[in-house]
Design a protein around this motif. Structure first.
Motif, PDB file in Angstrom:
ATOM      1  N   ASN A  22     -15.660  -7.533   9.123  1.00 24.97           N
ATOM      2  CA  ASN A  22     -16.445  -6.530   8.388  1.00 24.97           C
ATOM      3  C   ASN A  22     -16.138  -5.118   8.871  1.00 24.97           C
ATOM      4  OD1 ASN A  22     -17.742  -8.317   6.693  1.00 24.97           O
ATOM      5  ND2 ASN A  22     -19.610  -8.409   7.919  1.00 24.97           N
ATOM      6  N   GLU A  23     -16.062  -4.949  10.186  1.00 29.75           N
ATOM      7  CA  GLU A  23     -15.765  -3.626  10.734  1.00 29.75           C
ATOM      8  C   GLU A  23     -14.387  -3.145  10.271  1.00 29.75           C
ATOM      9  OE1 GLU A  23     -18.236  -1.843  13.568  1.00 29.75           O
ATOM     10  OE2 GLU A  23     -18.667  -2.542  11.549  1.00 29.75           O
ATOM     11  N   GLN A  24     -13.411  -4.043  10.258  1.00 31.06           N
ATOM     12  CA  GLN A  24     -12.075  -3.671   9.792  1.00 31.06           C
ATOM     13  C   GLN A  24     -12.112  -3.252   8.326  1.00 31.06           C
ATOM     14  OE1 GLN A  24      -9.974  -7.299  10.687  1.00 31.06           O
ATOM     15  NE2 GLN A  24      -9.429  -6.632  12.746  1.00 31.06           N
ATOM     16  N   ARG A  25     -12.779  -4.037   7.510  1.00 34.07           N
ATOM     17  CA  ARG A  25     -12.880  -3.714   6.085  1.00 34.07           C
ATOM     18  C   ARG A  25     -13.612  -2.391   5.868  1.00 34.07           C
ATOM     19  NH1 ARG A  25     -15.789  -7.583   4.643  1.00 34.07           N
ATOM     20  NH2 ARG A  25     -17.674  -6.516   4.051  1.00 34.07           N
ATOM     21  N   HIS A  26     -14.725  -2.209   6.585  1.00 31.21           N
ATOM     22  CA  HIS A  26     -15.502  -0.976   6.444  1.00 31.21           C
ATOM     23  C   HIS A  26     -14.702   0.244   6.908  1.00 31.21           C
ATOM     24  CE1 HIS A  26     -19.370  -3.583   6.780  1.00 31.21           C
ATOM     25  NE2 HIS A  26     -18.893  -3.579   5.546  1.00 31.21           N
ATOM     26  N   LEU A  27     -13.953   0.097   7.992  1.00 26.41           N
ATOM     27  CA  LEU A  27     -13.128   1.203   8.474  1.00 26.41           C
ATOM     28  C   LEU A  27     -12.116   1.607   7.406  1.00 26.41           C
ATOM     29  CD1 LEU A  27     -11.599   1.773  11.903  1.00 26.41           C
ATOM     30  CD2 LEU A  27     -10.126   1.853   9.923  1.00 26.41           C
ATOM     31  N   LEU A  28     -11.426   0.632   6.822  1.00 27.64           N
ATOM     32  CA  LEU A  28     -10.428   0.939   5.795  1.00 27.64           C
ATOM     33  C   LEU A  28     -11.063   1.560   4.558  1.00 27.64           C
ATOM     34  CD1 LEU A  28      -8.116  -2.187   6.097  1.00 27.64           C
ATOM     35  CD2 LEU A  28      -7.668   0.142   6.910  1.00 27.64           C
ATOM     36  N   GLU A  29     -12.226   1.055   4.166  1.00 24.03           N
ATOM     37  CA  GLU A  29     -12.923   1.626   3.016  1.00 24.03           C
ATOM     38  C   GLU A  29     -13.317   3.077   3.280  1.00 24.03           C
ATOM     39  OE1 GLU A  29     -16.182  -1.069   2.504  1.00 24.03           O
ATOM     40  OE2 GLU A  29     -14.939  -2.578   1.481  1.00 24.03           O
ATOM     41  N   LEU A  30     -13.862   3.336   4.475  1.00 25.53           N
ATOM     42  CA  LEU A  30     -14.246   4.709   4.820  1.00 25.53           C
ATOM     43  C   LEU A  30     -13.030   5.624   4.841  1.00 25.53           C
ATOM     44  CD1 LEU A  30     -16.842   4.125   7.668  1.00 25.53           C
ATOM     45  CD2 LEU A  30     -17.298   5.157   5.436  1.00 25.53           C
ATOM     46  N   ARG A  31     -11.953   5.149   5.456  1.00 21.45           N
ATOM     47  CA  ARG A  31     -10.737   5.963   5.526  1.00 21.45           C
ATOM     48  C   ARG A  31     -10.182   6.254   4.134  1.00 21.45           C
ATOM     49  NH1 ARG A  31      -5.394   3.255   6.798  1.00 21.45           N
ATOM     50  NH2 ARG A  31      -5.891   2.764   4.677  1.00 21.45           N
ATOM     51  N   ASP A  32     -10.094   5.218   3.301  1.00 22.80           N
ATOM     52  CA  ASP A  32      -9.565   5.406   1.947  1.00 22.80           C
ATOM     53  C   ASP A  32     -10.444   6.342   1.138  1.00 22.80           C
ATOM     54  OD1 ASP A  32      -7.503   3.716   2.614  1.00 22.80           O
ATOM     55  OD2 ASP A  32      -8.304   1.988   1.496  1.00 22.80           O
ATOM     56  N   TYR A  33     -11.755   6.177   1.263  1.00 25.22           N
ATOM     57  CA  TYR A  33     -12.674   7.035   0.514  1.00 25.22           C
ATOM     58  C   TYR A  33     -12.589   8.467   1.019  1.00 25.22           C
ATOM     59  CZ  TYR A  33     -16.889   8.098  -2.196  1.00 25.22           C
ATOM     60  OH  TYR A  33     -17.785   8.619  -3.087  1.00 25.22           O
ATOM     61  N   MET A  34     -12.443   8.634   2.340  1.00 30.24           N
ATOM     62  CA  MET A  34     -12.314   9.977   2.905  1.00 30.24           C
ATOM     63  C   MET A  34     -11.071  10.666   2.350  1.00 30.24           C
ATOM     64  SD  MET A  34     -11.970  11.259   6.877  1.00 30.24           S
ATOM     65  CE  MET A  34     -10.399  10.465   7.146  1.00 30.24           C
ATOM     66  N   TYR A  35      -9.928   9.941   2.312  1.00 29.43           N
ATOM     67  CA  TYR A  35      -8.692  10.549   1.812  1.00 29.43           C
ATOM     68  C   TYR A  35      -8.751  10.803   0.314  1.00 29.43           C
ATOM     69  CZ  TYR A  35      -6.528   9.823   6.339  1.00 29.43           C
ATOM     70  OH  TYR A  35      -6.224   9.861   7.679  1.00 29.43           O
ATOM     71  N   GLU A  36      -9.503   9.979  -0.395  1.00 33.69           N
ATOM     72  CA  GLU A  36      -9.675  10.206  -1.837  1.00 33.69           C
ATOM     73  C   GLU A  36     -10.478  11.478  -2.086  1.00 33.69           C
ATOM     74  OE1 GLU A  36     -12.321   8.132  -5.280  1.00 33.69           O
ATOM     75  OE2 GLU A  36     -11.131   6.780  -4.020  1.00 33.69           O
ATOM     76  N   ILE A  37     -11.528  11.681  -1.298  1.00 31.52           N
ATOM     77  CA  ILE A  37     -12.401  12.845  -1.477  1.00 31.52           C
ATOM     78  C   ILE A  37     -11.814  14.082  -0.806  1.00 31.52           C
ATOM     79  CG2 ILE A  37     -14.652  13.787  -0.836  1.00 31.52           C
ATOM     80  CD1 ILE A  37     -15.770  11.008  -1.323  1.00 31.52           C
ATOM     81  N   CYS A  38     -11.156  13.887   0.331  1.00 28.77           N
ATOM     82  CA  CYS A  38     -10.628  15.002   1.119  1.00 28.77           C
ATOM     83  C   CYS A  38      -9.133  14.795   1.371  1.00 28.77           C
ATOM     84  CB  CYS A  38     -11.362  15.099   2.455  1.00 28.77           C
ATOM     85  SG  CYS A  38     -13.141  15.115   2.349  1.00 28.77           S
ATOM     86  N   PRO A  39      -8.294  14.834   0.348  1.00 30.66           N
ATOM     87  CA  PRO A  39      -6.879  14.474   0.519  1.00 30.66           C
ATOM     88  C   PRO A  39      -6.085  15.383   1.454  1.00 30.66           C
ATOM     89  CG  PRO A  39      -7.265  15.341  -1.677  1.00 30.66           C
ATOM     90  CD  PRO A  39      -8.599  15.231  -1.010  1.00 30.66           C
ATOM     91  N   THR A  40      -6.379  16.653   1.505  1.00 28.60           N
ATOM     92  CA  THR A  40      -5.602  17.567   2.352  1.00 28.60           C
ATOM     93  C   THR A  40      -6.523  18.305   3.316  1.00 28.60           C
ATOM     94  OG1 THR A  40      -5.781  19.323   0.715  1.00 28.60           O
ATOM     95  CG2 THR A  40      -3.823  17.922   0.610  1.00 28.60           C
ATOM     96  N   GLY A  41      -7.320  17.571   4.011  1.00 31.67           N
ATOM     97  CA  GLY A  41      -8.333  18.187   4.870  1.00 31.67           C
ATOM     98  C   GLY A  41      -9.659  17.906   4.233  1.00 31.67           C
TER      99      GLY A  41
END
Length: 173
Positions: free
Chosen positions: A141-160
């Motif tokens: 779960n932690e691995q999945r949640h980490l990847l989801e958070l990272r992907d969502y962060m890059y989607e919302i904040c692609p260049t910073g």
């Protein structure tokens, strides 16, 4: 040091207490967040942390039923240090407020990494098959949640991040 208390269930108790602190921390950050995305991230993190707390209680119970395993002092101190390094502030006077969604994501990502490390260490030391299964599920779960958070962060904040703190400076990666 009293070796009677150097056991894994003591460490699990500390982890449960830390998860309780994490739930409170994330809920407080949700209240303080000025950005709706940051509020949503903190709400989600609070819910996930509460699930982890409940799972850790089950792990501790399963281990106690199988019998206490005493730890050597160095291992005990190492596991305590891992727990101490989790992201939640221990000093109530030291309050952190995430200004941008990116900061909210970064807090969550670091907490997920810390949790995975701690759960891997628990896994190596557990004797109960039930406890090991719960820990494996927590790690997944932690691995999945980490990847989801990272992907969502890059989607919302692609260049910073397109969101700026009140000072007007862009938060860079």
């Amino acid at each position: 040091m009293n070796t009677n208390c150097l056991n894994l269930s003591t460490i699990f108790d500390l982890a449960v207490q830390n998860s309780e602190k994490g739930v409170s921390y994330y809920r407080k950050m949700q209240e303080l967040a000025e950005d709706n995305i940051a509020k949503q991230v903190f709400h989600r993190l609070a819910e996930e942390e509460d699930e982890e707390r409940r799972a850790l209680i089950k792990v501790a119970q399963a281990e106690v039923e199988k019998g206490e395993i005493n730890l050597d002092e160095q291992t005990y101190c190492y596991l305590c240090a891992l727990g101490d390094e989790l992201n939640f502030p221990y000093d109530q006077t030291q309050e952190f407020k995430a200004v941008t969604p990116r900061e909210a994501f970064e807090i969550g990502i670091e907490a997920k990494k810390d949790g995975m490390l701690l759960y891997h260490e628990f896994l190596k030391r557990c004797v109960s098959k039930e406890a090991k299964n719960i820990l494996m599920h927590l790690i997944e779960n932690e691995q999945r949640h980490l990847l989801e958070l990272r992907d969502y962060m890059y989607e919302i904040c692609p260049t910073g991040c397109k969101y700026y703190p009140k000072s007007g400076n862009n938060i860079s990666s």
